[in-house]
Design an enzyme around this catalytic site. Structure first.
Site, short mmCIF file in Angstrom:
data_model
loop_
_atom_site.label_atom_id
_atom_site.label_comp_id
_atom_site.label_asym_id
_atom_site.label_seq_id
_atom_site.Cartn_x
_atom_site.Cartn_y
_atom_site.Cartn_z
CG ASN A 16 33.45 42.77 33.92
OD1 ASN A 16 34.43 42.06 33.71
ND2 ASN A 16 32.27 42.28 34.27
CD GLU A 44 35.97 37.89 32.13
OE1 GLU A 44 36.99 38.41 31.60
OE2 GLU A 44 34.90 38.51 32.26
CG ASP A 61 31.88 40.75 30.85
OD1 ASP A 61 33.04 40.72 31.26
OD2 ASP A 61 31.02 39.91 31.20
#
Length: 294
Positions: free
Chosen positions: A148, A18, A198
C-alpha cells in the site's frame, strides 16, 4: 481528529473501494470496487457517476493518453479504451499464481508504474511490488503481505510504500529519470494501534496524505515522517486518497465494508461510500504511464 467539509460522492457503496485517480483534462475521478469487479467514473463538474462492470478484479489504473488507460488487475495489465471500455491484455501479472491479486499502484513522474500484489486472503509474505518500466515488468520487492501507500515525491527522487501487514511506511531513494530504486528502503513511519497504513498520495509540497484503514481518517506526514494532521473520514475503513478538482485542492477518499459484520456496518452507517474532503491542499496531477521508451 480534524473535521473538514465532506461530501458523499454518489449513493453506491464499495465492498472494497480502492485505487482512486483523477483525470484533470476531463474533470473525471476513477476508482474501483475490487471485490465486485467494478470501475467507477465520476464527472465531478456534472455530478454524473457511471459504473462499469469488469471481467477482472481491477484495483488501479494509469492514464496512457486521452483515449486509453492501463488497468491493473488480478491477472494482468490491460489497455482499456475509453470509447467503449474494451480491454486488451498488455502484460500478465502473476497470472500463474491464482492465490494472488493486484492491490495498490501509482505512476511515478517518469511514467514508470509501480504495482503491488497480495494474497487474496492477505497471506503473510505472499505479495510483491513490481515496476512497469519501458513496457517491461520487473520485481522490486518480494515477501510483502499487503502493499500500500505507493507514492512519490514531486521531483521523483523519493518513493514511498507500505506493508500494511507490518504497519510500516518505507522510504527509498530513486533515480528520478526512471522511477527505479537507487538504494534500500528504510522505515519512515511505524504505526502501532488505531488502524493500518493504507493508500497514500503526495502533494505539491511533498507532504504524504495517507488513508488509515480501521481508523476512519487521513493522516498527513512530512517527508521526514513527522505526523502533522489527522482528518476525519466518515467511514471506519478508509482506504485510499486522490487529489481532485480543477485546482486539485480537494481529496477523494475511498472506503470499504469488507470483513464487516451486520453489527459493524450498522455502527458505521457510511461504510463503503466514497467521499470528497475540502482540505485546501496543493495537490499534483497524476502523470501518464509510459508503455515504451520515448
Amino acid at each position: 481528529m480534524e473535521e473538514v467539509p465532506t461530501a458523499v460522492l454518489g449513493d453506491e457503496r464499495c465492498h472494497l473501494g480502492e485505487g482512486p485517480t483523477y483525470d484533470a483534462a476531463t474533470d473525471t475521478a476513477w476508482w474501483f470496487d475490487i471485490v465486485e469487479r467494478r470501475l467507477f467514473e465520476a464527472h465531478l463538474g456534472g455530478g454524473r457517476t457511471t459504473i462499469h462492470s469488469l471481467g477482472v478484479m481491477g484495483s488501479a489504473l494509469g492514464r496512457i493518453d486521452a483515449h486509453r488507460q492501463l488497468v491493473v488487475a488480478d491477472d494482468g495489465l490491460y489497455v482499456r479504451a475509453l470509447a467503449d471500455g474494451r480491454m486488451e491484455l498488455f502484460r500478465p501479472l502473476e497470472a500463474d499464481n491464482p492465490a494472488t491479486r493486484s492491490n495498490d499502484a501509482r505512476v511515478h513522474p517518469s511514467g514508470t508504474f509501480w504495482i503491488g500484489t497480495m494474497g487474496r486472503r492477505a497471506e503473510p509474505g505472499a505479495g510483491a511490488i513490481y515496476a512497469l518500466h519501458r513496457g517491461e515488468l520487473s520485481l522490486l520487492y518480494g515477501e510483502i503481505t499487503i502493499p500500500n501507500a505507493i507514492c512519490f515525491s514531486p521531483d521523483g527522487a523519493v518513493g514511498y510504500f507500505a506493508d500494511t501487514g507490518k504497519n510500516v511506511l518505507f522510504r527509498v531513494d530513486l533515480d528520478a529519470a526512471t522511477g527505479l530504486p537507487r538504494g534500500a528502503p528504510v522505515p519512515l513511519v511505524r504505526r502501532r494501534g488505531g488502524g493500518g497504513i493504507d493508500g497514500a498520495v503526495v502533494d505539491a509540497d511533498g507532504l504524504i496524505w495517507n488513508a488509515r484503514w480501521g481508523g476512519g481518517c487521513v493522516d498527513v506526514y512530512s517527508p521526514q515522517g513527522r505526523h502533522l494532521r489527522s482528518l476525519r473520514v466518515p467511514a471506519r475503513q478508509s482506504s485510499c486518497p486522490a487529489f481532485v478538482g480543477r485546482d486539485l485542492s480537494r481529496l477523494l477518499v475511498t472506503s470499504a465494508w469488507q470483513d464487516m459484520g451486520d453489527d459493524a456496518r450498522r455502527a458505521d452507517p457510511d461504510h463503503g461510500r466514497t467521499f470528497v474532503l475540502d482540505v485546501a491542499a496543493r495537490g499534483r496531477p497524476e502523470p501518464e504511464v509510459k508503455l515504451a521508451a520515448a
